[in-house]
Design an enzyme around this catalytic site. Structure first.
Site, PDB file in Angstrom:
ATOM      1  N   ARG A 163      43.641  60.102  90.385  1.00 43.26           N
ATOM      2  CA  ARG A 163      42.723  58.979  90.554  1.00 43.26           C
ATOM      3  C   ARG A 163      43.537  57.697  90.717  1.00 43.26           C
ATOM      4  O   ARG A 163      44.143  57.204  89.764  1.00 43.26           O
ATOM      5  CB  ARG A 163      41.772  58.850  89.361  1.00 43.26           C
ATOM      6  CG  ARG A 163      40.872  57.619  89.471  1.00 43.26           C
ATOM      7  CD  ARG A 163      39.612  57.686  88.631  1.00 43.26           C
ATOM      8  NE  ARG A 163      39.827  57.561  87.222  1.00 43.26           N
ATOM      9  CZ  ARG A 163      38.851  57.335  86.323  1.00 43.26           C
ATOM     10  NH1 ARG A 163      37.595  57.204  86.737  1.00 43.26           N
ATOM     11  NH2 ARG A 163      39.121  57.269  85.038  1.00 43.26           N
ATOM     12  N   ASP A 445      39.049  54.384  77.106  1.00 43.47           N
ATOM     13  CA  ASP A 445      39.821  53.804  78.195  1.00 43.47           C
ATOM     14  C   ASP A 445      39.182  52.497  78.617  1.00 43.47           C
ATOM     15  O   ASP A 445      38.328  51.953  77.909  1.00 43.47           O
ATOM     16  CB  ASP A 445      39.968  54.796  79.348  1.00 43.47           C
ATOM     17  CG  ASP A 445      38.625  55.189  79.976  1.00 43.47           C
ATOM     18  OD1 ASP A 445      37.607  54.504  79.720  1.00 43.47           O
ATOM     19  OD2 ASP A 445      38.604  56.176  80.740  1.00 43.47           O
TER      20      ASP A 445
END
Length: 527
Positions: A163, A445
């Site tokens: 990603r 995150d």
């Protein structure tokens, strides 16, 4: 790749580091420069369109499925490419930053896929970015020490997907024609240049997750990048595959169009839970009918979240694409009773997703892999997916996607404190170079910090919370942070919180300005 037509136009503005020369080769930098030259301008125009769309929605324009693309949605004949090697069975996917210890744990976890995350799970220091690329190169070159990871019970190594960072971010340590290079092109380009052919030779391919897309035009941009990148390296078109995270509310009404734009390179869609809520508040947070309670109360069974996930499954399966479920971020405790409670929560979540038609789902911790696998095994059995379950029963309107009334309301008494605590603790870790942290039994995150801060902003906006209370709670949490972590830069954390949470106009992301202010370390240009 032939570089005769390219000039070495990307300059490194950071000091050299250990093994950096293996990644930042002249040919690799030329490749990134070619992508920046070809696509940097379009990226800039699409970011301007994001801002225009945000202003239109803020001024009351309705959000609906685009009329212009109704023929795409109405055409029953088109399909995405069939699953690529290594991506046929995706019942368990594990995510994490591309550091060496995470890579070893993830690749040997028993998950079918590891998503190496340069975006939300990585604090984008230059060291982290280049070391992450080195980790991936070592992984595909079989230079990671996997022998000690206890693979006896595992079903082979996980398939690697990467990603890159979102379109809104830049990499200020690389300069092209006097400007920072778009971070997405850096992360994609360096990995693709060094690892694409190696992955093909190993029987897989260069596979990606695409974050923060807001519309079909951004998907088209990625598709064009894939075409050019494959042509430059002499790789057959369609070798690249990408799963798009549907984590913005504007992308939710263009799921079919996004698949259509990427259909030659598509590997499906993923339900990005926290970023989706974050996007909803950013887009409509000024309106009282979108006032949401604590994030913990907005579960995946809320009507508007069910509309979102049901639509995602139906859209994917109608077009032959995988539908991948949301993250479970629990960290099992050493206490057996607490661990079993965490497992039970995850089990219920994954069983619901499997029964709803998803083909797989995400976990953040290796100990959750077996729980997720068992939930999907119970529905899939020996089948690799359930693409044949087309969910023709699902009919979702744009109004259903936006219907938050039954979960709306003010925060619980401890909701504000929890969000402030999570935001400041994550900010402290991120500013120190750590993008994935364990907070209160969850691996958190950047998406967590984003939803935490925008909820505080929304509650202040609608006066269900007052500024004095927020400042008092902020003082309390900063005191607690300083006592627990003497290394924390409390002044920087406070300033970041106040700039991104207490301002009249809500910053779209906390990361761009914080990156430039705190993480960029220039050392003079070199070629």
């Amino acid at each position: 790749m032939s570089t005769s037509a390219l000039t070495h136009r990307v300059h490194v503005l950071a000091p050299p580091g250990h093994r950096h020369d293996e990644i930042l080769t002249p040919a690799a930098l030329d490749f990134v420069g070619h992508l920046a030259a070809a696509f940097g301008g379009r990226r800039g125009e699409l970011l301007k369109e994001r801002r225009r769309q945000a202003l239109r929605l803020a001024s009351g324009s309705p959000l609906d499925f685009p009329v212009a693309t109704s023929p795409v949605r109405a055409d029953p004949t088109w399909r995405v490419a069939p699953p690529a090697p290594g991506l046929t069975d995706r019942r368990v996917e594990i995510t994490g930053p591309p550091d060496r210890s995470t890579a070893v744990a993830a690749l040997t976890s028993g998950a079918r896929v590891w998503m190496a995350d340069f975006e939300d799970a990585t604090s984008p220091t230059w060291q982290n970015i280049v070391d992450g690329q080195l980790t991936l190169l070592d992984a595909v070159e079989h230079r990671l020490d996997l022998a000690t990871a206890g693979r006896a019970e595992h079903r082979g190594l996980a398939t690697l997907m990467v990603r890159p960072r979102g379109w809104h971010l830049v990499e200020e340590h690389l300069e092209f024609e006097g400007e920072p290079v778009p971070a997405a092109l850096v992360d994609f380009g360096l990995y693709f240049f060094h690892c694409a052919r190696r992955q093909i030779e190993a029987g897989h391919g260069p596979y990606f997750y695409l974050p923060k897309l807001e519309n079909r035009y951004e998907a088209r941009l990625w598709n064009d990048i894939f075409v050019v990148a494959q042509d430059l390296l002499g790789i057959p078109r369609g070798t690249v595959r990408a799963t798009v995270l549907i984590e913005t509310v504007t992308a939710a009404v263009e799921m079919e169009e996004i698949l259509h734009e990427l259909r030659e390179h598509s590997a499906g869609l993923n339900a990005g839970r926290w970023d989706y809520l974050f996007s909803l508040i950013k887009t409509f947070g000024h309106r009282t009918d979108f006032l949401l309670p604590d994030r913990a109360q907005v579960t995946m069974t809320a009507p508007f979240m069910r509309a979102y996930t049901d639509l995602l499954v139906r859209t994917c399966h109608r077009r032959g694409a995988h539908a991948i479920g949301a993250m479970s971020a629990q960290v099992p405790s050493a206490d057996p009773a607490a661990a079993e409670a965490a497992f039970a929560t995850v089990r219920l979540d994954k069983e619901r997703e499997a029964e709803d038609g998803f083909d797989g789902s995400w976990v953040a911790h290796p100990r959750l892999v077996a729980v997720c696998r068992e939930a999907f095994d119970g529905v899939l059995g020996d089948r690799p997916h359930q693409l044949d379950r087309t969910r023709d029963d699902v009919e979702v309107t744009a109004a259903a996607l936006l219907s938050t009334r039954r979960v709306g309301g003010p925060p619980a008494p401890d909701g504000a404190r929890t969000n402030i605590a999570v935001a400041v603790r994550y900010f402290a870790a991120w500013l120190r170079g750590q993008g994935a942290v364990t907070l209160d039994g969850l691996i958190e995150d950047a998406a967590t910090a984003e939803i935490a801060r925008v909820q505080i902003w929304q509650w202040l906006r609608h006066r269900v919370l007052d500024r004095e209370t927020v400042l008092r709670l902020l003082d309390d949490e900063l005191d607690a942070l300083g006592a627990a972590y003497p290394w924390a830069d409390l002044d920087a954390v406070r300033a970041l919180f106040e700039r991104t949470t207490l301002s009249v106009e809500l910053p779209q992301f906390f990361t761009p300005e914080a990156y430039t202010r705190h993480l960029v370390r220039h050392a003079g240009a070199r070629s």
